[in-house]
Design a protein around this motif. Structure first.
Motif, PDB file in Angstrom:
ATOM      1  N   TYR A 188       9.054  -0.235  -7.738  1.00 22.80           N
ATOM      2  CA  TYR A 188       9.824  -1.808  -7.568  1.00 22.80           C
ATOM      3  C   TYR A 188      10.158  -1.640  -6.280  1.00 22.80           C
ATOM      4  O   TYR A 188      10.732  -2.892  -5.303  1.00 22.80           O
ATOM      5  N   GLU A 189      10.316  -0.737  -6.096  1.00 19.51           N
ATOM      6  CA  GLU A 189      10.620  -1.149  -4.429  1.00 19.51           C
ATOM      7  C   GLU A 189       9.821  -1.609  -3.378  1.00 19.51           C
ATOM      8  O   GLU A 189      10.438  -2.310  -2.653  1.00 19.51           O
ATOM      9  N   ALA A 190       8.839  -2.112  -3.733  1.00 24.66           N
ATOM     10  CA  ALA A 190       7.681  -3.754  -2.877  1.00 24.66           C
ATOM     11  C   ALA A 190       8.748  -4.675  -3.254  1.00 24.66           C
ATOM     12  O   ALA A 190       8.302  -5.296  -2.481  1.00 24.66           O
ATOM     13  N   LEU A 191       9.178  -5.033  -4.050  1.00 23.71           N
ATOM     14  CA  LEU A 191       9.900  -5.928  -4.247  1.00 23.71           C
ATOM     15  C   LEU A 191      11.405  -5.740  -3.114  1.00 23.71           C
ATOM     16  O   LEU A 191      11.852  -7.454  -3.064  1.00 23.71           O
ATOM     17  N   PHE A 192      11.447  -5.212  -2.197  1.00 20.40           N
ATOM     18  CA  PHE A 192      13.579  -4.998  -1.665  1.00 20.40           C
ATOM     19  C   PHE A 192      12.802  -6.062  -0.878  1.00 20.40           C
ATOM     20  O   PHE A 192      13.553  -6.458  -0.253  1.00 20.40           O
ATOM     21  N   LEU A 234       0.495  -1.277  -0.119  1.00 19.49           N
ATOM     22  CA  LEU A 234      -0.247   0.061  -0.277  1.00 19.49           C
ATOM     23  C   LEU A 234       1.457   1.481   0.055  1.00 19.49           C
ATOM     24  O   LEU A 234       0.533   2.484  -0.282  1.00 19.49           O
ATOM     25  N   LEU A 235       1.551   1.313   0.469  1.00 17.53           N
ATOM     26  CA  LEU A 235       2.562   2.323   0.428  1.00 17.53           C
ATOM     27  C   LEU A 235       4.242   1.983  -0.542  1.00 17.53           C
ATOM     28  O   LEU A 235       4.504   3.294  -0.540  1.00 17.53           O
ATOM     29  N   SER A 236       3.585   1.311  -1.670  1.00 18.55           N
ATOM     30  CA  SER A 236       4.800   1.655  -2.727  1.00 18.55           C
ATOM     31  C   SER A 236       4.476   1.865  -3.905  1.00 18.55           C
ATOM     32  O   SER A 236       3.237   2.293  -3.563  1.00 18.55           O
ATOM     33  N   MET A 283       5.436   7.256   5.931  1.00 17.73           N
ATOM     34  CA  MET A 283       6.759   7.417   5.385  1.00 17.73           C
ATOM     35  C   MET A 283       7.535   6.220   6.323  1.00 17.73           C
ATOM     36  O   MET A 283       8.805   5.594   5.979  1.00 17.73           O
ATOM     37  N   MET A 284       7.721   6.765   7.599  1.00 17.52           N
ATOM     38  CA  MET A 284       8.679   6.350   8.252  1.00 17.52           C
ATOM     39  C   MET A 284       8.197   4.671   8.922  1.00 17.52           C
ATOM     40  O   MET A 284       8.768   4.203   8.443  1.00 17.52           O
ATOM     41  N   TRP A 285       7.261   4.373   8.999  1.00 15.22           N
ATOM     42  CA  TRP A 285       6.758   3.438   9.308  1.00 15.22           C
ATOM     43  C   TRP A 285       7.079   2.079   7.613  1.00 15.22           C
ATOM     44  O   TRP A 285       7.471   1.101   7.801  1.00 15.22           O
ATOM     45  N   LYS A 286       7.464   3.414   6.774  1.00 16.08           N
ATOM     46  CA  LYS A 286       7.522   1.724   5.479  1.00 16.08           C
ATOM     47  C   LYS A 286       9.269   2.030   5.408  1.00 16.08           C
ATOM     48  O   LYS A 286       9.643   0.689   4.979  1.00 16.08           O
ATOM     49  N   ILE A 287       9.941   2.425   5.961  1.00 13.57           N
ATOM     50  CA  ILE A 287      11.408   3.061   6.098  1.00 13.57           C
ATOM     51  C   ILE A 287      11.554   1.512   7.260  1.00 13.57           C
ATOM     52  O   ILE A 287      12.368   0.885   6.720  1.00 13.57           O
ATOM     53  N   LEU A 288      11.130   1.929   7.921  1.00 14.41           N
ATOM     54  CA  LEU A 288      10.968   0.733   9.650  1.00 14.41           C
ATOM     55  C   LEU A 288      11.101  -0.838   8.834  1.00 14.41           C
ATOM     56  O   LEU A 288      11.531  -1.754   9.980  1.00 14.41           O
ATOM     57  N   ILE A 289       9.795  -0.780   8.155  1.00 10.77           N
ATOM     58  CA  ILE A 289       9.385  -2.337   8.106  1.00 10.77           C
ATOM     59  C   ILE A 289      10.631  -3.265   7.699  1.00 10.77           C
ATOM     60  O   ILE A 289      10.539  -4.514   8.106  1.00 10.77           O
ATOM     61  N   PRO A 290      11.188  -2.692   6.767  1.00  7.27           N
ATOM     62  CA  PRO A 290      12.495  -4.003   6.356  1.00  7.27           C
ATOM     63  C   PRO A 290      13.351  -3.386   7.947  1.00  7.27           C
ATOM     64  O   PRO A 290      14.255  -5.019   7.845  1.00  7.27           O
TER      65      PRO A 290
END
Length: 311
Positions: free
Chosen positions: A108-112, A103-105, A211-218
């Motif tokens: 192609y960053e969704a593949l990371f 949802l936050l992509s 956006m910070m939560w998107k960064i924290l997921i990896p």
């Protein structure tokens, strides 16, 4: 959309492999996996529907917004309903976090996170094989190891040279996750279109939080994988923090001598940000370790049964 399809294929492979094993996959666990697969399908539909709606200048549909927030709220709760068996819990965490990440992509960053998770599974297998070849007693297989809330202190062992490699790999994967989704030193480098599935009205604090939560997921995926490595190799978390602290101090000392007070503002800011990032890595690691322990060891029950820990 391609990342979502790959996640669904991975989920089908995991479910079929677990069903083949007798007495290892009960109906409640199957229901949780199917619920997570449905969440992934809904994420793909919301992304596709929102994209078409915005192209037609019709705005964000209310139903898409409700589904997006519901998936985000359940991403940290649904994994707690899954089995505490090592690979089943890690797979459940990956499915829940990937639903939110889709949802936050915007591309192609969704593949990371998916590729990073596959690398984490290889790392767990590699450390298990290395432990067996070094002669350390390891009675359980990876398919039977379970995350435990209270770990027996007797199971811990003394540090060895291989633990330095494990701590170095942790730092390396954290740095990889740090810069894997963009330039984290500048929040402006992230596209605001990433949060259009949740809101389209400009709200800096809400958009920044998403956006910070998107960064924290990896980061969460890496720390959950290291919880598995720590469990399979019988490694104490306190010993780990001491090794990571030494590595962080060496890196901080290196970047301290690279700090510039002359030249362009970009060079000065980059040198200072590298130093601050390395210095704050240890404190950040404590927070991530607590979140990873919560996701891996906590167990909730369906049908109104009380909470319990696996001992």
């Amino acid at each position: 959309m391609s990342a979502g399809l790959l996640v669904l294929l991975l989920s089908l492979f995991v479910i079929t492999s677990l069903i083949k094993r007798k007495n290892s996959f009960i109906k409640e666990e199957l229901l949780v996996h199917l619920l997570q697969m449905l969440s992934t399908v809904l994420s793909m539909y919301v992304v596709y529907s929102t994209h078409n709606s915005l192209l037609k200048k019709q705005g964000l549909p209310l139903m898409n917004q409700v589904v997006s927030w519901a998936i985000l709220a359940s991403s940290l709760v649904v994994p707690l309903l899954s089995s505490p068996v090592l690979f089943q819990r890690l797979n459940s965490i990956l499915l829940s976090l990937m639903s939110t990440y889709l949802l936050l992509s915007t591309g192609y960053e969704a593949l990371f996170p998916l590729v990073l998770s596959c690398l984490m599974f290889i790392w767990i297998h590699m450390e298990q094989e290395t432990l067996q070849q070094s002669g350390v007693c390891c009675k359980q297989k990876l398919t039977s190891i379970q995350f435990s809330y209270n770990t027996d202190i007797i199971q811990f062992r003394h540090l060895c040279l291989d633990d330095i490699r494990r701590a170095f790999f942790l730092v390396f994967f954290l740095v990889t996750a740090f810069f894997g989704t963009g330039n984290i030193a500048s929040i402006n480098s992230f596209d605001l279109a990433s949060v259009y599935c949740f809101l389209t009205v400009f709200s800096p604090f809400m958009m920044g939080s998403l956006m910070m939560w998107k960064i924290l997921i990896p980061f969460v995926l890496v720390m959950c994988a290291f919880e598995a490595v720590q469990l399979t190799t019988q490694l104490s978390s306190k010993s780990l923090f001491l090794i990571v602290l030494v590595i962080s101090d060496i890196m901080a000392l290196h970047f301290f001598f690279l700090v510039k007070d002359y030249g362009s503002w970009l060079d000065i800011g980059t040198s200072i940000s590298h130093y601050v990032i390395v210095m704050s890595m240890t404190i950040f690691l404590v927070f991530l370790n607590g979140l990873a322990q919560l996701l891996t060891t906590k167990k909730l029950r369906l049908y109104g049964k009380p909470k319990s820990h696996l001992i």
